[in-house]
Scaffold this motif. Structure first.
Motif, PDB file in Angstrom:
ATOM      1  N   GLY A  47       0.792  -1.219   0.000  1.00  9.67           N
ATOM      2  CA  GLY A  47       0.000   0.000   0.000  1.00  9.67           C
ATOM      3  C   GLY A  47       0.824   1.268   0.000  1.00  9.67           C
ATOM      4  O   GLY A  47       0.332   2.344   0.363  1.00  9.67           O
ATOM      5  N   VAL A  48       2.077   1.169  -0.427  1.00 11.24           N
ATOM      6  CA  VAL A  48       2.970   2.332  -0.439  1.00 11.24           C
ATOM      7  C   VAL A  48       3.307   2.704  -1.884  1.00 11.24           C
ATOM      8  O   VAL A  48       3.794   1.865  -2.643  1.00 11.24           O
ATOM      9  N   HIS A  49       3.046   3.956  -2.235  1.00 10.95           N
ATOM     10  CA  HIS A  49       3.358   4.446  -3.579  1.00 10.95           C
ATOM     11  C   HIS A  49       4.228   5.706  -3.488  1.00 10.95           C
ATOM     12  O   HIS A  49       5.301   5.766  -4.077  1.00 10.95           O
ATOM     13  N   THR A  50       3.747   6.709  -2.773  1.00 10.33           N
ATOM     14  CA  THR A  50       4.489   7.954  -2.606  1.00 10.33           C
ATOM     15  C   THR A  50       4.826   8.142  -1.122  1.00 10.33           C
ATOM     16  O   THR A  50       4.373   7.386  -0.262  1.00 10.33           O
ATOM     17  N   PHE A  51       5.611   9.181  -0.847  1.00 12.32           N
ATOM     18  CA  PHE A  51       5.999   9.436   0.546  1.00 12.32           C
ATOM     19  C   PHE A  51       4.813   9.840   1.412  1.00 12.32           C
ATOM     20  O   PHE A  51       4.893   9.752   2.644  1.00 12.32           O
ATOM     21  N   ASP A  52       3.717  10.283   0.802  1.00 15.01           N
ATOM     22  CA  ASP A  52       2.506  10.550   1.577  1.00 15.01           C
ATOM     23  C   ASP A  52       2.036   9.295   2.309  1.00 15.01           C
ATOM     24  O   ASP A  52       1.436   9.382   3.383  1.00 15.01           O
ATOM     25  N   ASP A  53       2.304   8.133   1.718  1.00 17.49           N
ATOM     26  CA  ASP A  53       1.907   6.870   2.332  1.00 17.49           C
ATOM     27  C   ASP A  53       2.812   6.489   3.493  1.00 17.49           C
ATOM     28  O   ASP A  53       2.545   5.497   4.182  1.00 17.49           O
ATOM     29  N   LEU A  54       3.897   7.239   3.690  1.00 16.22           N
ATOM     30  CA  LEU A  54       4.848   6.938   4.755  1.00 16.22           C
ATOM     31  C   LEU A  54       4.924   8.049   5.797  1.00 16.22           C
ATOM     32  O   LEU A  54       5.858   8.098   6.591  1.00 16.22           O
ATOM     33  N   ARG A  55       3.931   8.918   5.811  1.00 14.99           N
ATOM     34  CA  ARG A  55       3.895   9.943   6.853  1.00 14.99           C
ATOM     35  C   ARG A  55       3.653   9.284   8.203  1.00 14.99           C
ATOM     36  O   ARG A  55       2.955   8.283   8.307  1.00 14.99           O
ATOM     37  N   PHE A  56       4.230   9.872   9.252  1.00 12.38           N
ATOM     38  CA  PHE A  56       4.231   9.238  10.563  1.00 12.38           C
ATOM     39  C   PHE A  56       3.878  10.261  11.630  1.00 12.38           C
ATOM     40  O   PHE A  56       4.568  11.272  11.785  1.00 12.38           O
ATOM     41  N   GLY A  98       5.376  14.864  -0.566  1.00 13.65           N
ATOM     42  CA  GLY A  98       4.426  13.776  -0.400  1.00 13.65           C
ATOM     43  C   GLY A  98       4.065  13.058  -1.677  1.00 13.65           C
ATOM     44  O   GLY A  98       3.666  11.896  -1.652  1.00 13.65           O
ATOM     45  N   ARG A  99       4.192  13.721  -2.819  1.00  9.88           N
ATOM     46  CA  ARG A  99       3.795  13.121  -4.102  1.00  9.88           C
ATOM     47  C   ARG A  99       4.952  12.432  -4.813  1.00  9.88           C
ATOM     48  O   ARG A  99       4.768  11.843  -5.874  1.00  9.88           O
ATOM     49  N   PHE A 100       6.146  12.492  -4.244  1.00  7.48           N
ATOM     50  CA  PHE A 100       7.313  11.883  -4.885  1.00  7.48           C
ATOM     51  C   PHE A 100       7.270  10.369  -4.671  1.00  7.48           C
ATOM     52  O   PHE A 100       7.060   9.885  -3.560  1.00  7.48           O
ATOM     53  N   ALA A 101       7.495   9.606  -5.734  1.00  7.04           N
ATOM     54  CA  ALA A 101       7.427   8.144  -5.654  1.00  7.04           C
ATOM     55  C   ALA A 101       8.585   7.588  -4.832  1.00  7.04           C
ATOM     56  O   ALA A 101       9.742   7.946  -5.056  1.00  7.04           O
ATOM     57  N   VAL A 102       8.271   6.711  -3.888  1.00  2.00           N
ATOM     58  CA  VAL A 102       9.301   6.112  -3.053  1.00  2.00           C
ATOM     59  C   VAL A 102      10.251   5.275  -3.903  1.00  2.00           C
ATOM     60  O   VAL A 102      11.468   5.285  -3.695  1.00  2.00           O
ATOM     61  N   SER A 103       9.714   4.554  -4.878  1.00  2.00           N
ATOM     62  CA  SER A 103      10.561   3.713  -5.732  1.00  2.00           C
ATOM     63  C   SER A 103      11.557   4.551  -6.527  1.00  2.00           C
ATOM     64  O   SER A 103      12.679   4.118  -6.781  1.00  2.00           O
ATOM     65  N   ARG A 104      11.187   5.764  -6.891  1.00  2.04           N
ATOM     66  CA  ARG A 104      12.102   6.632  -7.634  1.00  2.04           C
ATOM     67  C   ARG A 104      13.220   7.132  -6.721  1.00  2.04           C
ATOM     68  O   ARG A 104      14.363   7.276  -7.140  1.00  2.04           O
ATOM     69  N   ALA A 105      12.883   7.398  -5.462  1.00  2.00           N
ATOM     70  CA  ALA A 105      13.911   7.814  -4.500  1.00  2.00           C
ATOM     71  C   ALA A 105      14.919   6.691  -4.277  1.00  2.00           C
ATOM     72  O   ALA A 105      16.130   6.921  -4.233  1.00  2.00           O
ATOM     73  N   VAL A 106      14.420   5.460  -4.141  1.00  2.00           N
ATOM     74  CA  VAL A 106      15.307   4.307  -3.959  1.00  2.00           C
ATOM     75  C   VAL A 106      16.183   4.126  -5.190  1.00  2.00           C
ATOM     76  O   VAL A 106      17.380   3.849  -5.096  1.00  2.00           O
ATOM     77  N   ARG A 107      15.589   4.303  -6.346  1.00  2.00           N
ATOM     78  CA  ARG A 107      16.344   4.181  -7.607  1.00  2.00           C
ATOM     79  C   ARG A 107      17.465   5.226  -7.666  1.00  2.00           C
ATOM     80  O   ARG A 107      18.600   4.915  -8.059  1.00  2.00           O
ATOM     81  N   ALA A 108      17.168   6.461  -7.273  1.00  2.00           N
ATOM     82  CA  ALA A 108      18.187   7.514  -7.290  1.00  2.00           C
ATOM     83  C   ALA A 108      19.303   7.203  -6.305  1.00  2.00           C
ATOM     84  O   ALA A 108      20.485   7.391  -6.604  1.00  2.00           O
ATOM     85  N   SER A 109      18.939   6.695  -5.137  1.00  2.00           N
ATOM     86  CA  SER A 109      19.933   6.403  -4.106  1.00  2.00           C
ATOM     87  C   SER A 109      20.864   5.278  -4.507  1.00  2.00           C
ATOM     88  O   SER A 109      21.992   5.200  -4.023  1.00  2.00           O
ATOM     89  N   SER A 110      20.417   4.407  -5.396  1.00  2.00           N
ATOM     90  CA  SER A 110      21.213   3.239  -5.786  1.00  2.00           C
ATOM     91  C   SER A 110      21.946   3.434  -7.109  1.00  2.00           C
ATOM     92  O   SER A 110      22.556   2.489  -7.620  1.00  2.00           O
ATOM     93  N   ALA A 111      21.902   4.641  -7.666  1.00  2.00           N
ATOM     94  CA  ALA A 111      22.505   4.889  -8.977  1.00  2.00           C
ATOM     95  C   ALA A 111      24.019   5.020  -8.854  1.00  2.00           C
ATOM     96  O   ALA A 111      24.580   6.121  -8.897  1.00  2.00           O
ATOM     97  N   ILE A 112      24.699   3.897  -8.720  1.00  2.00           N
ATOM     98  CA  ILE A 112      26.160   3.878  -8.628  1.00  2.00           C
ATOM     99  C   ILE A 112      26.732   4.514  -9.903  1.00  2.00           C
ATOM    100  O   ILE A 112      26.410   4.080 -11.007  1.00  2.00           O
ATOM    101  N   PRO A 113      27.564   5.544  -9.784  1.00  2.23           N
ATOM    102  CA  PRO A 113      28.091   6.228 -10.965  1.00  2.23           C
ATOM    103  C   PRO A 113      28.752   5.276 -11.958  1.00  2.23           C
ATOM    104  O   PRO A 113      29.487   4.375 -11.570  1.00  2.23           O
ATOM    105  N   PHE A 114      28.443   5.493 -13.219  1.00  2.00           N
ATOM    106  CA  PHE A 114      28.949   4.722 -14.357  1.00  2.00           C
ATOM    107  C   PHE A 114      28.346   3.314 -14.425  1.00  2.00           C
ATOM    108  O   PHE A 114      28.358   2.700 -15.480  1.00  2.00           O
ATOM    109  N   MET A 115      27.808   2.804 -13.341  1.00  2.00           N
ATOM    110  CA  MET A 115      27.214   1.468 -13.376  1.00  2.00           C
ATOM    111  C   MET A 115      25.735   1.560 -13.726  1.00  2.00           C
ATOM    112  O   MET A 115      25.265   0.909 -14.660  1.00  2.00           O
TER     113      MET A 115
END
Length: 262
Positions: A47-56, A98-115
């Motif tokens: 049930g998690v799509h954007t950061f709005d779904d992870l507000r605490f 809140g509207r930013f996709a969590v999966s896109r944030a994870v993708r950005a965080s894992s973008a090892i340069p050149f790889m």
């Protein structure tokens, strides 16, 4: 995870050429779409799509309401040469956190340069190119620490797939241009870890699970390697808990004129 695209896909039989073409055309050997799609699917099942779904809503937290999320992801903004905490810093870019996709944030965080290809976002400062957060902060264990002068309600414990820094490691030969690029990335990332991991207060609250020859870019582990990695983490965890049954040792710190225990 190692998904190529375009002409590089047809050169998979010649990895060196495929890698070079991916870097030349897309700034990364691999697309990274598979990782984002996989993450999106797993999170959607919860049930998690954007950061709005992870507000605490946590009245006892030191975080202000606009930063109260269950997850914070680190990434490096190469265009502005600074570390980003997602979703915390998105508002400064003129984007709705809140509207930013969590999966896109994870993708950005894992973008090892050149790889893996970097992730691009358009905001108040123009187009920013986002890459692996480890370039600037590989072990952000302190992100969960309180900053309001009050003692923590519970300890933060970190788990690292590495050995403590006083252990010697063997040299890895650099054999060509791709190997050189990989070594540059590893060196950059590893060097940022030293000052954080070697801090005594971070060592005390860290569990070091030795990877036994497995690197964080090994995506084709054999069942034997998987089992060894699991066992390594399990044993390390049990040893740490046995040594620290009440959690990490409490330390006295000074904040202004006050002295508190953490």
């Amino acid at each position: 995870m190692l998904d190529r695209r375009g002409p590089a896909r047809w050169l998979s039989w010649w990895p060196s050429a495929a890698n070079a073409l991916g870097i030349l055309l897309h700034q990364g050997m691999y697309h990274g779409k598979y990782l984002q799609d996989w993450t999106r699917g797993v999170l959607a099942d919860l049930g998690v799509h954007t950061f709005d779904d992870l507000r605490f809503d946590d009245p006892g937290s030191a975080l202000p309401a606009e930063k109260s999320f269950r997850l914070v992801v680190t990434t490096s903004d190469l265009s502005r040469q600074r570390l980003m905490f997602l979703p915390w810093d998105l508002q400064a870019y003129g984007l709705d956190p809140g509207r930013f996709a969590v999966s896109r944030a994870v993708r950005a965080s894992s973008a090892i340069p050149f790889m893996f290809e970097p992730v691009r976002i358009k905001g108040r400062y123009g187009e920013s190119t986002l890459a692996d957060g480890s370039l600037l902060r590989s072990y952000p264990i302190e992100i969960f620490d309180r900053d309001d002068g009050l003692p923590s309600r519970w300890p933060t414990i970190g788990i690292r797939l590495s050995s403590p820094w006083n252990e010697q490691s063997l040299a890895k030969p650099v054999t060509g241009p791709i190997s050189l690029i990989q070594s540059l990335v590893y060196t950059t990332i590893d060097s940022t870890q030293v000052r954080h991991v070697s801090d005594p207060k971070n060592i005390e609250r860290s569990i070091f699970a030795k990877p036994r020859g497995v690197r964080w870019t090994d995506f084709d582990l054999t069942p034997t390697q998987q089992e060894a990695l699991f066992e390594s983490g399990y044993v390390a965890g049990r040893k740490w808990v046995a040594k620290n049954p009440d959690g990490p040792p409490r330390r006295e710190v000074r904040t202004g004129a006050d002295q508190i225990d953490i």
